[in-house]
Design a protein around this motif. Structure first.
Motif, PDB file in Angstrom:
ATOM      1  N   TRP A 203       0.946  -1.432  -0.424  1.00  0.00           N
ATOM      2  CA  TRP A 203       0.168   0.021  -0.119  1.00  0.00           C
ATOM      3  C   TRP A 203       0.573   0.943  -0.087  1.00  0.00           C
ATOM      4  O   TRP A 203       1.759   1.151   1.089  1.00  0.00           O
ATOM      5  N   PHE A 204       1.143   1.541  -0.698  1.00  0.00           N
ATOM      6  CA  PHE A 204       1.716   2.605  -0.978  1.00  0.00           C
ATOM      7  C   PHE A 204       0.511   4.704  -1.364  1.00  0.00           C
ATOM      8  O   PHE A 204      -0.053   4.117  -2.789  1.00  0.00           O
ATOM      9  N   ASN A 205       0.670   5.961  -1.184  1.00  0.00           N
ATOM     10  CA  ASN A 205       0.026   6.523  -1.385  1.00  0.00           C
ATOM     11  C   ASN A 205      -1.279   6.030  -1.352  1.00  0.00           C
ATOM     12  O   ASN A 205      -2.254   7.079  -2.804  1.00  0.00           O
ATOM     13  N   GLY A 206      -1.807   5.762  -0.507  1.00  0.00           N
ATOM     14  CA  GLY A 206      -3.811   5.525  -1.005  1.00  0.00           C
ATOM     15  C   GLY A 206      -3.809   4.584  -1.957  1.00  0.00           C
ATOM     16  O   GLY A 206      -4.689   4.380  -2.325  1.00  0.00           O
ATOM     17  N   CYS A 207      -2.987   4.307  -2.248  1.00  0.00           N
ATOM     18  CA  CYS A 207      -3.454   2.913  -3.123  1.00  0.00           C
ATOM     19  C   CYS A 207      -2.736   1.389  -3.148  1.00  0.00           C
ATOM     20  O   CYS A 207      -1.595   0.729  -2.649  1.00  0.00           O
ATOM     21  N   LEU A 208      -3.630   0.592  -3.591  1.00  0.00           N
ATOM     22  CA  LEU A 208      -2.929  -0.516  -3.517  1.00  0.00           C
ATOM     23  C   LEU A 208      -1.997  -0.959  -5.287  1.00  0.00           C
ATOM     24  O   LEU A 208      -2.523  -1.016  -5.869  1.00  0.00           O
ATOM     25  N   HIS A 209      -0.808  -0.893  -4.354  1.00  0.00           N
ATOM     26  CA  HIS A 209       0.268  -1.478  -5.809  1.00  0.00           C
ATOM     27  C   HIS A 209       0.582  -3.109  -5.746  1.00  0.00           C
ATOM     28  O   HIS A 209       0.649  -3.896  -4.420  1.00  0.00           O
TER      29      HIS A 209
END
Length: 378
Positions: A114-120
């Motif tokens: 999870w990074f910057n409000g997004c699932l990568h």
């Protein structure tokens, strides 16, 4: 600030930028019912904790939450959903499109963060497990027999050796990676449609052959059929280790006598059951603490009388005394059997509020002198 304090204490400084990794299973790459199954503890430790409070509340109230997901290999963005399924989570929405677009197959490794409000997510091509191509030559599988290779092992629990309700539950991931991967596509398709398939099972210790069935139960598989006979013939008991492998179109199993696990006196650790509290564990609207079936049966039920275990099996729940080791307070609670796990219910909501429990804190549990003792160190 309090939540940050807890997570600085619980979540280790992970050097690896991908804290969640798993090898894709048969159900993960099934485009007819597309969903990716992910471990609850990993999701709540590495993803849910970093969501906004609004997202967390929506997930708790609705059982699912929408999110943005980015394929780091291609840069493509997807609108997907994370769905809570109790002991695990499913990633749904565009997962079928991801499976087709990336040509995903059993054995490939997927990485998530999870990074910057997004699932990568990422599925590196070099991580493909070559065993998929090794299935046709049966010699490759048979060779493991010589080296006594047993990829599936488990310590038998009280429910595993109950001849009145005979079945042996096996983790889905292990079964799909070490058994189903050697099946032909037609057999796997039949298992998916009919949810059970007949298999030949051979006792490696005695040479006896049994006709059995492998039954799909969602996040695990049950071995049924002649399991009750095997329990009686081998005199299986709690604490023995069973080993399983697939070779030459047959399921082999072994229960070596020397592999008895001294569960009662085994650990020097005073707290044999430990877990990081999850989102569902600290929900005061539906208060219950989930504990793994194996841990409860090995370290709690092991000390119960036969009558108490029988009552739990028949009534599905039993009243117990519980003591907070940190404060000395006593509670009358219930332990409820839920199949592959147990719930501690009764005064759990009160304990959440009084101890101000939050996601990520570690709870420790043990059984001592007829009482369940628990502690949540500060």
């Amino acid at each position: 600030m309090k939540r940050t304090t807890y997570y600085n204490a619980i979540v280790p400084s992970v050097q690896d930028p991908w804290p969640i990794k798993k090898a894709l299973t048969l159900s993960d790459v099934d485009i007819t019912h597309p969903f990716l199954t992910l471990s609850r503890q990993q999701i709540e430790t590495y993803i849910v904790v970093y969501m906004t409070p609004q997202q967390q509340e929506h997930l708790r109230a609705e059982g699912q939450v929408g999110l943005n997901a980015q394929d780091d290999d291609t840069g493509d963005m997807y609108v997907m959903k994370l769905k809570w399924r109790g002991s695990y989570y499913n990633l749904i929405g565009k997962w079928g499109k991801v499976v087709r677009g990336k040509g995903l197959d059993v054995g490939q490794e997927i990485k998530l963060r999870w990074f910057n409000g997004c699932l990568h997510f990422s599925v590196p091509q070099q991580q493909i497990v070559t065993v998929v191509q090794q299935v046709p030559p049966v010699r490759m599988v048979a060779a493991s027999l010589v080296h006594d290779h047993w990829p599936i092992r488990k310590v038998l629990t009280s429910s595993d050796v109950d001849p009145n309700h005979p079945f042996l539950p096996l983790p889905r991931k292990l079964v799909e990676e070490n058994i189903l991967i050697h099946w032909v596509p037609q057999e796997r398709e039949r298992l998916r449609k009919e949810e059970q398939v007949s298999v030949n099972a051979r006792d490696y210790d005695t040479g006896d052959t049994h006709e059995m069935k492998l039954k799909w139960r969602g996040n695990y598989y049950n071995l049924i059929g002649k399991w009750g006979n095997i329990i009686r013939l081998k005199g299986l008991g709690v604490g023995q280790e069973i080993r399983i492998r697939w070779s030459n179109n047959c399921l082999y199993f072994s229960v070596p006598e020397e592999r008895y696990v001294a569960t009662a006196s085994g650990g020097h650790d005073n707290w044999p059951v430990k877990k990081a509290l999850t989102l569902s564990d600290v929900d005061t609207n539906h208060p219950f603490l989930t504990l793994p079936g194996k841990a409860v049966e090995d370290h709690i039920l092991f000390y119960w009388t036969q009558q108490a275990r029988e009552q739990l099996r028949n009534e599905r729940q039993v009243g117990i005394n519980a003591r907070d080791n940190d404060t000395g307070e006593l509670y009358v609670m219930k332990l409820r059997w839920r199949g592959s796990y147990y719930n501690l219910i009764g005064k759990w909501g009160k304990i959440i509020r009084e101890k101000r429990l939050q996601i990520g804190r570690e709870i420790r549990v043990r059984w001592d002198n007829g009482c369940l003792i628990f502690s949540v160190p500060q």
